[in-house]
Design an enzyme around this catalytic site. Sequence first.
Site, mmCIF file in Angstrom:
data_model
loop_
_atom_site.group_PDB
_atom_site.id
_atom_site.type_symbol
_atom_site.label_atom_id
_atom_site.label_comp_id
_atom_site.label_asym_id
_atom_site.label_seq_id
_atom_site.Cartn_x
_atom_site.Cartn_y
_atom_site.Cartn_z
ATOM 1 N N GLU B 170 0.833 -1.202 0.000
ATOM 2 C CA GLU B 170 0.000 0.000 0.000
ATOM 3 C C GLU B 170 0.866 1.250 0.000
ATOM 4 O O GLU B 170 2.022 1.221 0.398
ATOM 5 C CB GLU B 170 -0.947 0.024 1.201
ATOM 6 C CG GLU B 170 -0.344 -0.385 2.540
ATOM 7 C CD GLU B 170 0.791 0.456 3.027
ATOM 8 O OE1 GLU B 170 0.697 1.699 2.907
ATOM 9 O OE2 GLU B 170 1.787 -0.101 3.534
ATOM 10 N N GLU B 313 4.580 -0.101 1.176
ATOM 11 C CA GLU B 313 4.762 -0.326 -0.277
ATOM 12 C C GLU B 313 4.934 -1.801 -0.621
ATOM 13 O O GLU B 313 5.399 -2.129 -1.710
ATOM 14 C CB GLU B 313 6.037 0.332 -0.820
ATOM 15 C CG GLU B 313 6.099 1.804 -0.886
ATOM 16 C CD GLU B 313 7.494 2.263 -1.352
ATOM 17 O OE1 GLU B 313 8.236 1.479 -1.977
ATOM 18 O OE2 GLU B 313 7.821 3.413 -1.075
#
Lengths: 345, 345
Positions: B170, B313
């Site tokens: 994310e 991420e």
Amino acid sequence: MNGSIRDRRAGEVAALRARDRLDDLTKPAGSLGQLETLLERIARITERPVPQLERPHLLLFAADHGVTEEGVSAYPAEVTGQMVVNICRGGAVSSVLARAEGVHLTVVDVGVRVPVEHPGVVARKVAPGTRNLAAGPAMTRAEAEAAVTAGRETAEAALAAGADVLLLGEMGIGNTTAASALAAYLLERPAADVVGRGTGVDPARLAHKRAVVDRALALHRPHLRDPWDIMTRLGGLELAAMAGVCLVAASRRVPVLLDGFITTAAALWAVTVDPAAAEVLLASHVSAEPGHRLLLERLHLDPLLRLGLRLGEGSGALLAWPLVRLACRVLAETATFSDARVTRA
Amino acid sequence: MNGSIRDRRAGEVAALRARDRLDDLTKPAGSLGQLETLLERIARITERPVPQLERPHLLLFAADHGVTEEGVSAYPAEVTGQMVVNICRGGAVSSVLARAEGVHLTVVDVGVRVPVEHPGVVARKVAPGTRNLAAGPAMTRAEAEAAVTAGRETAEAALAAGADVLLLGEMGIGNTTAASALAAYLLERPAADVVGRGTGVDPARLAHKRAVVDRALALHRPHLRDPWDIMTRLGGLELAAMAGVCLVAASRRVPVLLDGFITTAAALWAVTVDPAAAEVLLASHVSAEPGHRLLLERLHLDPLLRLGLRLGEGSGALLAWPLVRLACRVLAETATFSDARVTRA
């Protein structure tokens, strides 16, 4: 001495430049946690601010141990030779991992009791195993020196072949007992603090294994005047060889990725011979052996993995290797804030 | 219901056969530690005694958060869009890791405030970010459902393209605050137990962030009647989308390798919607966020890495992926005792 001072300064400059670059990459400051410390350490060792480790060699040393006659292992001594053949044929865990990761694997017989029948093994047999360290010295001084030399020459050959990082591995039924004796002496701890289940002895045999190590320590302690006495009396041929690798790595400023308890005991002995060896070590994992954590603390090393591994053969080093490889790639290839036009915190 | 019972039995049989095979490999029993438990779990999920995970896809969802207007993040909200472009261009840590490991990377905009100017991003923008969850509901019910659907469809597309394991990632400035609100509510803990520094707020802002989460919990608690109320009022668009991935993975029996705190909060919400989702999750790492450990404990997950990462991420999932890949290779390729003629303990 001046040379050594200059070298250290070059390493410090590289580590500071690696630190600056880490802070300039498009990620929150410090967000790679322990991998950032690892990268600074590799920069310091290699004296390169953006180290690239791309040619890993696993140097795996095999030998037998006379102390197996005390019944300290779950496996019979014949397994050392059988497993060396299995490793060379590609069937062992370490063979699978090395193949999957493209790690060059060198298997060296420095003291397997029986002839190893595989063309892939490097024959550097110093003796057909050690003698029983609970009854007398494990080796002669000449044998210990020859085994260290075998390790040194194996490391030099790997570096000549292009290796830029060395992984350590070992195979030797009984070698957690020898490593425990070395570790207990070097750490000034009783056997109970460092002796574990090895590859899987039961509680009764664990108590016996501790007693064997304590007996060995009592027998040899009056005769341990220098590091070589320690290795000669308490060590093993593969332990001496792995220490030889660490000594070469220290002088050549090449990182050594340790495996488990046994490789770390060998490394601590190398540090008693040359303190500079401490600077090139990287800890792959902390194993289930209680002595491993103590050795890593003494060496101020923070392991990358904590998976309860207790296999040896370099398997922990091979499993941690991708983290080292990937950390180097991140340092080299991640965009900086200015390059990527990302706003800083 | 009969189908679900049959499926679970097939998974148990596969896990038992994986266990038997692990014990037959030429290594001491149990010596791969936590990786052995991992392999049994993957066998149970995939219903294959020798699972082969070879086509990993990282699904990375990006969105903005209205709660950033409370000053909860070290970074300005514009960084979400900047970092999405950086990830797509190959410059972010996750881009480097995915490239190095051959992991297919899909970046999905489910709610970035600004237009994302890169052809590589998958455009599934439900709204230009959420509203401020400390002042009112973060989303409408329709928005939350649309975001879950975006995640579901992204997962279905990855599986149709051949993915056999899904990694979650994310990007969203402010999303540790939304994840903390979700986690605090689902874990029945005060904000102080779950709120951490995120990507790097200072102690004063940390206290403020905790107060914001407590205020949000007090505001919304009377209105939280079902899981959808929780996501709608406290969640985020990328959190909902990642939950959608978990729901598809549960029905398709595909392992999901989580990343950090935020992905794990999304997964726990998915488990409140479909308890079967809990069975397909794998924990890559435990981060520096205090709530992450609590979420993993609630999900009975044991993380592979403990490196103090706090990047997001999908970086933790990408760093743990080699361990999953290598564990599967070991199970498939290591010789058995009988094959290799090695004596058993």
